[in-house]
Design an enzyme around this catalytic site. Structure first.
Site, mmCIF file in Angstrom:
data_model
loop_
_atom_site.group_PDB
_atom_site.id
_atom_site.type_symbol
_atom_site.label_atom_id
_atom_site.label_comp_id
_atom_site.label_asym_id
_atom_site.label_seq_id
_atom_site.Cartn_x
_atom_site.Cartn_y
_atom_site.Cartn_z
ATOM 1 N N SER A 285 -29.211 10.130 -112.546
ATOM 2 C CA SER A 285 -28.710 11.692 -111.833
ATOM 3 C C SER A 285 -29.228 12.680 -112.066
ATOM 4 O O SER A 285 -28.710 13.621 -112.350
ATOM 5 C CB SER A 285 -27.249 11.499 -111.777
ATOM 6 O OG SER A 285 -26.668 10.328 -111.179
ATOM 7 N N ASP B 135 -19.264 10.541 -117.360
ATOM 8 C CA ASP B 135 -19.047 9.992 -115.694
ATOM 9 C C ASP B 135 -17.727 9.117 -115.780
ATOM 10 O O ASP B 135 -17.211 8.433 -116.772
ATOM 11 C CB ASP B 135 -20.216 9.070 -115.399
ATOM 12 C CG ASP B 135 -20.212 9.098 -113.895
ATOM 13 O OD1 ASP B 135 -19.337 10.084 -113.007
ATOM 14 O OD2 ASP B 135 -21.057 8.484 -113.330
ATOM 15 N N SER C 74 -23.980 18.874 -112.692
ATOM 16 C CA SER C 74 -25.263 18.786 -112.131
ATOM 17 C C SER C 74 -25.153 19.949 -111.238
ATOM 18 O O SER C 74 -24.359 20.397 -110.467
ATOM 19 C CB SER C 74 -25.590 17.553 -111.533
ATOM 20 O OG SER C 74 -24.877 17.145 -110.488
ATOM 21 N N ASN D 135 -23.639 18.763 -108.026
ATOM 22 C CA ASN D 135 -22.208 18.562 -108.230
ATOM 23 C C ASN D 135 -21.395 20.060 -107.226
ATOM 24 O O ASN D 135 -20.300 19.840 -107.232
ATOM 25 C CB ASN D 135 -21.394 18.705 -109.628
ATOM 26 C CG ASN D 135 -21.565 17.431 -110.277
ATOM 27 O OD1 ASN D 135 -21.830 17.413 -111.530
ATOM 28 N ND2 ASN D 135 -21.764 16.209 -109.611
ATOM 29 N N ASN E 124 -14.433 10.426 -114.608
ATOM 30 C CA ASN E 124 -13.172 11.073 -114.538
ATOM 31 C C ASN E 124 -12.285 10.866 -113.374
ATOM 32 O O ASN E 124 -11.029 10.691 -113.554
ATOM 33 C CB ASN E 124 -13.763 12.629 -114.951
ATOM 34 C CG ASN E 124 -14.008 13.038 -116.185
ATOM 35 O OD1 ASN E 124 -14.218 12.135 -117.055
ATOM 36 N ND2 ASN E 124 -14.472 14.189 -116.170
HETATM 37 C C1 IPE Z 1 -23.744 13.090 -112.952
HETATM 38 O O1 IPE Z 1 -22.740 12.208 -112.408
HETATM 39 C C2 IPE Z 1 -23.503 14.451 -113.330
HETATM 40 C C3 IPE Z 1 -22.361 14.649 -114.311
HETATM 41 C C4 IPE Z 1 -21.515 13.716 -114.949
HETATM 42 C C5 IPE Z 1 -22.146 15.946 -114.423
HETATM 43 P P1 IPE Z 1 -22.073 12.365 -110.917
HETATM 44 O O2 IPE Z 1 -20.936 11.455 -110.817
HETATM 45 O O3 IPE Z 1 -22.337 13.686 -110.417
HETATM 46 O O4 IPE Z 1 -23.491 11.374 -110.164
HETATM 47 P P2 IPE Z 1 -23.563 10.449 -108.972
HETATM 48 O O5 IPE Z 1 -23.128 11.261 -107.855
HETATM 49 O O6 IPE Z 1 -22.703 9.358 -109.241
HETATM 50 O O7 IPE Z 1 -25.135 10.262 -109.023
HETATM 51 C C1 IPE Z 2 -17.980 13.016 -114.306
HETATM 52 O O1 IPE Z 2 -16.841 12.450 -113.627
HETATM 53 C C2 IPE Z 2 -17.476 14.573 -114.623
HETATM 54 C C3 IPE Z 2 -18.349 15.661 -113.742
HETATM 55 C C4 IPE Z 2 -19.064 15.429 -112.663
HETATM 56 C C5 IPE Z 2 -18.104 16.653 -114.215
HETATM 57 P P1 IPE Z 2 -16.939 12.336 -111.952
HETATM 58 O O2 IPE Z 2 -16.113 13.331 -111.409
HETATM 59 O O3 IPE Z 2 -18.248 12.294 -111.424
HETATM 60 O O4 IPE Z 2 -15.998 10.949 -111.929
HETATM 61 P P2 IPE Z 2 -16.439 9.686 -110.967
HETATM 62 O O5 IPE Z 2 -17.789 9.276 -111.007
HETATM 63 O O6 IPE Z 2 -15.957 10.289 -109.486
HETATM 64 O O7 IPE Z 2 -15.324 8.658 -111.338
HETATM 65 MG MG MG Z 3 -19.170 10.354 -111.226
#
Ligand code: IPE
Ligand code: IPE
Ligand code: MG
Length: 246
Positions: free
Chosen positions: A199, A26, A71, A74, A28
């Site tokens: 999550s 998480d 997820s 997502n 990125n």
């Molecule tokens: C959980 O992260 C899913 C992955 C990292 C693949 P999210 O960034 O989607 O989760 P929430 O929305 O903050 O709970």
């Molecule tokens: C997790 O990073 C990667 C995936 C869900 C694939 P995010 O995209 O959730 O990054 P933040 O939470 O918005 O910083």
């Molecule tokens: Mg995230």
């Protein structure tokens, strides 16, 4: 049965090595935002890091790594972001075979098919098949994964296959065989970027895992950070409900 940890020495410090490490990759998006980059660039950096980090974790003696990379929830993100992530998964499957073979890593996936694009399903199944005989470690990608969906899916399969007498006798071990993959329980669950929630990640398998929430965003979470995490894991007293030294 809890997994038996082995121990190794890192910088003259004895650390316990978990059998199954699960990582929610998480941060990125925030990593990219801090740098004035698009979220897509953040995912590119995240996947570059994932490859490097996985090698280090296997080198430390971990047997199974589960990476939460997408997820079921997502799919609520923008079309551009979802399709960029799907392209990353396809490329990883198509172009990383050599590395997986060299390192003797078996690649498996946990998650539902629907509504993944066909090219992702094909690439996913191809790499899983190519690496199925590898024995050096297991890389489990949780892709289009949801913990509740996994449990409901297991229940449906059990109901379709078993008669009422068999269902009455069903044990936790029997049930676990109907999850997406039959893996040892998670010992150590790491979520980068400071968020402290599951999550919907490996709800069954994380039942007795130790949780660790570093502030570092995933693209920056490196080998040193992982070794630091192992030191923290070593400090934890895993009692599994029993009283130690009674
Ligand atoms: C959980 O992260 C899913 C992955 C990292 C693949 P999210 O960034 O989607 O989760 P929430 O929305 O903050 O709970
Ligand atoms: C997790 O990073 C990667 C995936 C869900 C694939 P995010 O995209 O959730 O990054 P933040 O939470 O918005 O910083
Ligand atoms: Mg995230």
């Amino acid at each position: 049965m809890p997994n038996m940890d082995k121990a190794i020495s890192i910088n003259n410090q004895l650390v316990k090595i978990p059998t199954h490490v699960a990582i929610i990759v998480d941060g990125n998006g925030r990593w990219a935002k801090e740098r004035g980059l698009t979220r897509m660039k953040g995912h590119d950096a995240g996947f570059k890091n994932l490859k490097k980090l996985a090698n280090h974790i296997f080198d430390r003696g971990v047997k199974v790594i589960s990476f939460y990379v997408f997820s079921t929830e997502n799919f609520k993100r923008s079309e551009e972001e979802v399709s960029h992530l799907m392209d990353i998964f396809v490329k990883m499957c198509r172009f990383e075979l050599k590395t997986f073979m060299k390192n003797n890593i078996r690649v498996i996936f946990s998650g539902a098919d629907e509504p993944l694009p066909k090219k992702v399903i094909e690439a996913r199944d191809w790499i899983a098949d190519q690496t199925k005989e590898n024995t050096g470690g297991i890389m489990n990608f949780c892709l289009n994964y949801g913990g509740r969906a996994e449990i409901v899916n297991a229940v449906k399969r059990i109901a379709a296959e078993k008669n009422p007498e068999e269902i009455a006798e069903l044990t936790e071990q029997d049930f676990a065989k109907y999850l997406y993959q039959d893996l040892p329980d998670v010992d150590f669950m790491i979520r980068t970027s400071g968020e402290q929630r599951l999550s919907n990640f490996l709800l069954w398998q994380n039942s007795y895992a130790e949780f660790y929430f570093p502030e570092t965003k995933f693209p920056d979470f490196n080998a040193e950070d992982f070794d630091q995490a192992l030191i923290e894991y070593t400090r934890r007293d895993r009692r599994f409900g029993a009283i130690k030294n009674a």
